[in-house]
Design a protein around this motif. Sequence first.
Motif, PDB file in Angstrom:
ATOM      1  N   ASP A  64       2.805  -5.493  -0.249  1.00 45.91           N
ATOM      2  CA  ASP A  64       1.790  -4.641   0.381  1.00 45.91           C
ATOM      3  C   ASP A  64       2.333  -3.266   0.762  1.00 45.91           C
ATOM      4  O   ASP A  64       1.554  -2.332   0.973  1.00 45.91           O
ATOM      5  CB  ASP A  64       1.234  -5.318   1.639  1.00 45.91           C
ATOM      6  CG  ASP A  64       0.225  -6.402   1.318  1.00 45.91           C
ATOM      7  OD1 ASP A  64      -0.115  -6.564   0.135  1.00 45.91           O
ATOM      8  OD2 ASP A  64      -0.208  -7.094   2.251  1.00 45.91           O
ATOM      9  N   ARG A  89      -7.087  -0.774  -3.523  1.00 44.65           N
ATOM     10  CA  ARG A  89      -5.743  -1.353  -3.561  1.00 44.65           C
ATOM     11  C   ARG A  89      -5.807  -2.880  -3.667  1.00 44.65           C
ATOM     12  O   ARG A  89      -6.769  -3.505  -3.253  1.00 44.65           O
ATOM     13  CB  ARG A  89      -4.950  -0.975  -2.306  1.00 44.65           C
ATOM     14  CG  ARG A  89      -5.461  -1.675  -1.042  1.00 44.65           C
ATOM     15  CD  ARG A  89      -4.561  -1.427   0.158  1.00 44.65           C
ATOM     16  NE  ARG A  89      -4.918  -2.303   1.263  1.00 44.65           N
ATOM     17  CZ  ARG A  89      -5.750  -1.990   2.243  1.00 44.65           C
ATOM     18  NH1 ARG A  89      -6.320  -0.791   2.251  1.00 44.65           N
ATOM     19  NH2 ARG A  89      -6.022  -2.868   3.205  1.00 44.65           N
ATOM     20  N   LYS A 107      -2.314  -0.113   6.232  1.00 44.19           N
ATOM     21  CA  LYS A 107      -3.596  -0.582   5.701  1.00 44.19           C
ATOM     22  C   LYS A 107      -4.773   0.089   6.402  1.00 44.19           C
ATOM     23  O   LYS A 107      -5.824   0.286   5.798  1.00 44.19           O
ATOM     24  CB  LYS A 107      -3.700  -2.098   5.836  1.00 44.19           C
ATOM     25  CG  LYS A 107      -2.749  -2.856   4.927  1.00 44.19           C
ATOM     26  CD  LYS A 107      -2.924  -4.364   5.091  1.00 44.19           C
ATOM     27  CE  LYS A 107      -1.983  -5.118   4.166  1.00 44.19           C
ATOM     28  NZ  LYS A 107      -2.098  -6.589   4.321  1.00 44.19           N
ATOM     29  N   ASP A 136      -5.008   3.175   4.642  1.00 43.41           N
ATOM     30  CA  ASP A 136      -5.054   2.971   3.191  1.00 43.41           C
ATOM     31  C   ASP A 136      -4.128   3.930   2.465  1.00 43.41           C
ATOM     32  O   ASP A 136      -4.456   4.488   1.422  1.00 43.41           O
ATOM     33  CB  ASP A 136      -6.495   3.106   2.669  1.00 43.41           C
ATOM     34  CG  ASP A 136      -6.651   2.616   1.234  1.00 43.41           C
ATOM     35  OD1 ASP A 136      -5.896   1.712   0.846  1.00 43.41           O
ATOM     36  OD2 ASP A 136      -7.507   3.147   0.510  1.00 43.41           O
ATOM     37  N   GLU A 141      -7.616  -9.259   9.554  1.00 43.35           N
ATOM     38  CA  GLU A 141      -8.256  -7.951   9.723  1.00 43.35           C
ATOM     39  C   GLU A 141      -8.681  -7.727  11.164  1.00 43.35           C
ATOM     40  O   GLU A 141      -8.601  -6.617  11.699  1.00 43.35           O
ATOM     41  CB  GLU A 141      -9.465  -7.845   8.787  1.00 43.35           C
ATOM     42  CG  GLU A 141      -9.971  -6.430   8.587  1.00 43.35           C
ATOM     43  CD  GLU A 141      -9.073  -5.585   7.691  1.00 43.35           C
ATOM     44  OE1 GLU A 141      -9.335  -4.373   7.576  1.00 43.35           O
ATOM     45  OE2 GLU A 141      -8.108  -6.127   7.115  1.00 43.35           O
TER      46      GLU A 141
END
Length: 328
Positions: free
Chosen positions: A104, A127, A161, A164, A257
């Motif tokens: 990641d 992604r 993340k 992004d 998340e």
Amino acid sequence: MINVLELSLLSQAHNLPASLAERLRFEVEQTLKGLYADESLADRIDDLFLPFARWVSDCSKPKHAPLILGLGGPQGCGKTTFCSVVSHILAKGFDLNAVVVSLDDLYLQRSDRLSYASRKHPLFGTRGVPGTHDTQLALTIFDRLKNLKAGEVMYVPTFDKSLDDRKPVHRWQEVSGPVDVIFFEGWCVGAQAMPEEHLMEPMNVLEKDKDPDGIWRSEVNKHLQTDYQTLFDLIDVKMWMQPPSFDVVYDWRNKQERVLEAHLHDIHGGVLDTLDIKVMSPEMLKGFMQYYERITRHMICSMLQQADVQFVLDEHQKVLETKLPSSH
């Protein structure tokens, strides 16, 4: 194969000093806190983390280069947490310099990814799948880690993340040499390409509506055959976390998340209001996970036959069984 009970007995047989066990527990608790992970996982030191760390230590001793362990598993199953905990135990309990490299963290920069998507297929703008990582950078990083000498320092990329995009260099992970063990973890680490005939029919709404001709999924598969295969060939020990089914993966990823969402201020601090944060709602996440579905289902069906080490999970991400090769 060795199960969890046998692993626990193996650990007890070595009769680790109580002071070391206590020190390891504190280290594990601090690691879990830093990851915003379930702190009750510290209770798995005796029957999971410590026995596995000892096995890794034994495997690493004959090698002159770092031992590379590749861990694959569906999104949100606990790969990063597991590798981070074991790496800290190896450092504190076994005097081994262990590094965790996450797939990641090896995504292309957002601008490069969007440029690639404009040339190949729009779905590469999101992604995740093979084709959206910087495999050349990854190969360079592994080569540098394998040859890092005492007194030398290098930096491994990290990816945000919530933005992004790749973090700036001053926020990359610092690694000092020499490195004894490298954990390489990611949702598709160790994946193999599928036969072309398996790509013909769309698997979900995303593929049906956005990739009706199969161009995107065919390109993804080509990446698995070429640059990703070259990357995965570096792995000495292939490991896999097996879920009870694909159906649980959405709940695991949604939990991940929501944790990210809850800790945005801890991550970004006072500049949070100035950033373009990209946390997904539960509904957005359902669409996002369709990008991963084909390869994840393929790995669930195939990795138990391919992996050297297998972790069998229940629906709550608890490791029920650990299967190790009798020798490696």
